[in-house]
Design an enzyme around this catalytic site. Sequence first.
Site, PDB file in Angstrom:
ATOM      1  N   SER A 154     129.284 116.482  75.489  1.00 58.43           N
ATOM      2  CA  SER A 154     128.921 117.565  74.592  1.00 58.43           C
ATOM      3  C   SER A 154     129.060 118.902  75.297  1.00 58.43           C
ATOM      4  CB  SER A 154     127.471 117.367  74.162  1.00 58.43           C
ATOM      5  OG  SER A 154     126.974 118.545  73.574  1.00 58.43           O
ATOM      6  N   TYR A 178     118.110 115.481  76.564  1.00 57.45           N
ATOM      7  CA  TYR A 178     119.306 114.968  75.895  1.00 57.45           C
ATOM      8  C   TYR A 178     120.561 115.423  76.655  1.00 57.45           C
ATOM      9  CZ  TYR A 178     123.315 115.098  72.757  1.00 57.45           C
ATOM     10  OH  TYR A 178     124.581 114.981  72.236  1.00 57.45           O
ATOM     11  N   LYS A 182     123.786 113.411  78.972  1.00 58.30           N
ATOM     12  CA  LYS A 182     125.248 113.613  78.909  1.00 58.30           C
ATOM     13  C   LYS A 182     125.793 113.946  80.294  1.00 58.30           C
ATOM     14  CE  LYS A 182     125.745 112.883  74.567  1.00 58.30           C
ATOM     15  NZ  LYS A 182     126.215 111.529  74.236  1.00 58.30           N
TER      16      LYS A 182
HETATM   17  N1  LIG Z   1     126.860 115.379  66.171  1.00 59.31           N
HETATM   18  C1  LIG Z   1     126.872 116.266  67.169  1.00 59.31           C
HETATM   19  O1  LIG Z   1     126.580 117.438  66.956  1.00 59.31           O
HETATM   20  C2  LIG Z   1     127.275 115.862  68.577  1.00 59.31           C
HETATM   21  C3  LIG Z   1     127.690 116.834  69.496  1.00 59.31           C
HETATM   22  C4  LIG Z   1     128.043 116.464  70.779  1.00 59.31           C
HETATM   23  C5  LIG Z   1     127.984 115.121  71.155  1.00 59.31           C
HETATM   24  N2  LIG Z   1     127.581 114.183  70.264  1.00 59.31           N
HETATM   25  C6  LIG Z   1     127.506 112.781  70.693  1.00 59.31           C
HETATM   26  O2  LIG Z   1     128.399 111.998  69.913  1.00 59.31           O
HETATM   27  C7  LIG Z   1     127.868 110.685  69.750  1.00 59.31           C
HETATM   28  C8  LIG Z   1     127.824 110.344  68.271  1.00 59.31           C
HETATM   29  O3  LIG Z   1     127.033 111.307  67.594  1.00 59.31           O
HETATM   30  P1  LIG Z   1     126.736 111.239  66.032  1.00 59.31           P
HETATM   31  O4  LIG Z   1     126.576 112.645  65.566  1.00 59.31           O
HETATM   32  O5  LIG Z   1     127.730 110.385  65.356  1.00 59.31           O
HETATM   33  O6  LIG Z   1     125.276 110.561  66.046  1.00 59.31           O
HETATM   34  P2  LIG Z   1     124.659 109.408  65.136  1.00 59.31           P
HETATM   35  O7  LIG Z   1     123.198 109.361  65.418  1.00 59.31           O
HETATM   36  O8  LIG Z   1     125.083 109.569  63.720  1.00 59.31           O
HETATM   37  O9  LIG Z   1     125.373 108.097  65.711  1.00 59.31           O
HETATM   38  C9  LIG Z   1     124.964 107.464  66.897  1.00 59.31           C
HETATM   39  C10 LIG Z   1     124.918 105.966  66.602  1.00 59.31           C
HETATM   40  O10 LIG Z   1     124.549 105.279  67.807  1.00 59.31           O
HETATM   41  C11 LIG Z   1     123.669 104.232  67.455  1.00 59.31           C
HETATM   42  N3  LIG Z   1     122.906 103.878  68.650  1.00 59.31           N
HETATM   43  C12 LIG Z   1     122.004 104.639  69.333  1.00 59.31           C
HETATM   44  N4  LIG Z   1     121.516 103.950  70.382  1.00 59.31           N
HETATM   45  C13 LIG Z   1     122.136 102.741  70.385  1.00 59.31           C
HETATM   46  C14 LIG Z   1     122.057 101.599  71.223  1.00 59.31           C
HETATM   47  N5  LIG Z   1     121.234 101.547  72.271  1.00 59.31           N
HETATM   48  N6  LIG Z   1     122.818 100.519  70.924  1.00 59.31           N
HETATM   49  C15 LIG Z   1     123.647 100.537  69.852  1.00 59.31           C
HETATM   50  N7  LIG Z   1     123.758 101.580  69.022  1.00 59.31           N
HETATM   51  C16 LIG Z   1     123.003 102.681  69.284  1.00 59.31           C
HETATM   52  C17 LIG Z   1     122.834 104.784  66.306  1.00 59.31           C
HETATM   53  O11 LIG Z   1     122.295 103.733  65.499  1.00 59.31           O
HETATM   54  C18 LIG Z   1     123.864 105.610  65.548  1.00 59.31           C
HETATM   55  O12 LIG Z   1     124.510 104.866  64.522  1.00 59.31           O
HETATM   56  C19 LIG Z   1     126.492 110.690  70.415  1.00 59.31           C
HETATM   57  O13 LIG Z   1     126.624 110.173  71.735  1.00 59.31           O
HETATM   58  C20 LIG Z   1     126.145 112.163  70.459  1.00 59.31           C
HETATM   59  O14 LIG Z   1     125.249 112.455  71.521  1.00 59.31           O
HETATM   60  C21 LIG Z   1     127.247 114.519  68.974  1.00 59.31           C
END
Ligand SMILES: NC(=O)c1ccc[n+]([C@@H]2O[C@H](COP(=O)([O-])OP(=O)(O)OC[C@H]3O[C@@H](n4cnc5c(N)ncnc54)[C@H](O)[C@@H]3O)[C@@H](O)[C@H]2O)c1
Length: 363
Positions: A154, A178, A182
């Site tokens: 991120s 958080y 990362k």
């Molecule tokens: N959306 C944003 O703004 C953003 C920005 C930068 C980075 N990210 C990163 O991108 C990735 C996806 O983000 P997103 O927005 O789709 O989030 P999200 O919460 O919609 O999806 C994450 C998924 O991971 C699953 N999960 C969490 N812990 C788990 C585990 N231990 N085992 C199996 N499944 C697990 C959750 O059930 C969820 O479906 C994440 O790592 C997030 O940190 C997101």
Amino acid sequence: MEKKSILVTGGAGYIGSHTVLQLLLGGFKVVVIDKLDNSSETAIKRVTELAGEFGKNLVFHQIDLQDKPVLEKLFSSTNFDAVIHFAGLKAVGESVHKPLLYYNNNIIGTINLLEVMATHGCKKIFYGIVIVLCSVSSYDLQLLKILQLVFSSSATVYGWPKEVPCTEEFPLSATNPYGRTKLFIEEICRDIYRSDSEWKVILLRYFNPVGAHPSGNIGEDPSGIPNNLMPFVQQVAVGRQPALTVFGNDYSTKDGTGVRDYIHVIDLSDGHIAALCKLFDSNIGCEVYNLGTGKGTSVLEMVAAFEKSSGKKIPLVMAGRRPGDAEIVYASTDKAERELNWKAKYGIDEMCRDQWNWASKNP
Ligand SMILES: NC(=O)c1ccc[n+]([C@@H]2O[C@H](COP(=O)([O-])OP(=O)(O)OC[C@H]3O[C@@H](n4cnc5c(N)ncnc54)[C@H](O)[C@@H]3O)[C@@H](O)[C@H]2O)c1
Ligand SMILES: *[C@@H]1O[C@H](CO)[C@@H](O)[C@H](O)[C@H]1NC(C)=O
């Protein structure tokens, strides 16, 4: 040619579900594992439908990355060509109150995944060698090791950047637990590559993903009071929140509100396909790329674009700066353009149009 098989962790989530769809449409076989902590199997069903004839190439297992024996079992019964690792908790505020939950889930989950990849990578080359030796080059043999990973990092690892645009060489820091997960996972990936050059890892630093699939069938589904701008705007537009709170209008930006680099989730998903191609076609080692548009948009500009595309008025409440927020953050996209051959196609009007289409279909 045999279709490549990709394991996607967290594939039922917001970014994961869009990426799985693009993978299927791109001709990959996909196995999704997700513990459905912050998502539901509905997203998987809808992705299967949207993928049409390619839907049959998607398999889903409800698995928690913290359950290592179950992961082992999956890797023993299925061959993967690469892993895209989205699974993780991402609520910044919650991470401040429950740091151990975040370190445990995000870091231990990732270590389990990396360990299982390493064990089975070695096993596979050991068993595979007899069968394939005469037909493939040593390069292909190396591909048999499942040590190819794309990880969701991120822009938060840039902390409060001193200048913009952020290039991949900027110093790294974190402003909350958080963000630290990362940062730590990035460092772990750099370390495993240093210890064993057969690893190939691409760390993708996302800027601010927004929007939804143009069908309006999949998108981001925030519960409670969202932390991020667009989910909040979406809730105001459908009447779930009375007004949008704007945190800080005295920044030294064009209109005083914070500036971010918003990227359409479909562009972001395509960035993962580009990263996979890079993994398969080169000896990449461990590399990091920004995924953003390279353009900064203020809160007020984003709200105006949303009002235009939705025809809804978004009432605003001005509030003080939120602790921890940087003033202005946007990406340098040169490296991704040059090395991944990838560039965002959509602007804020398309982001808002698709966000509203999704919100109005799924209030
Ligand atoms: N959306 C944003 O703004 C953003 C920005 C930068 C980075 N990210 C990163 O991108 C990735 C996806 O983000 P997103 O927005 O789709 O989030 P999200 O919460 O919609 O999806 C994450 C998924 O991971 C699953 N999960 C969490 N812990 C788990 C585990 N231990 N085992 C199996 N499944 C697990 C959750 O059930 C969820 O479906 C994440 O790592 C997030 O940190 C997101
Ligand atoms: C769950 O997803 C929503 C929508 O993307 C997000 O606002 C929230 O922070 C997520 N929760 C956790 C614990 O990751």
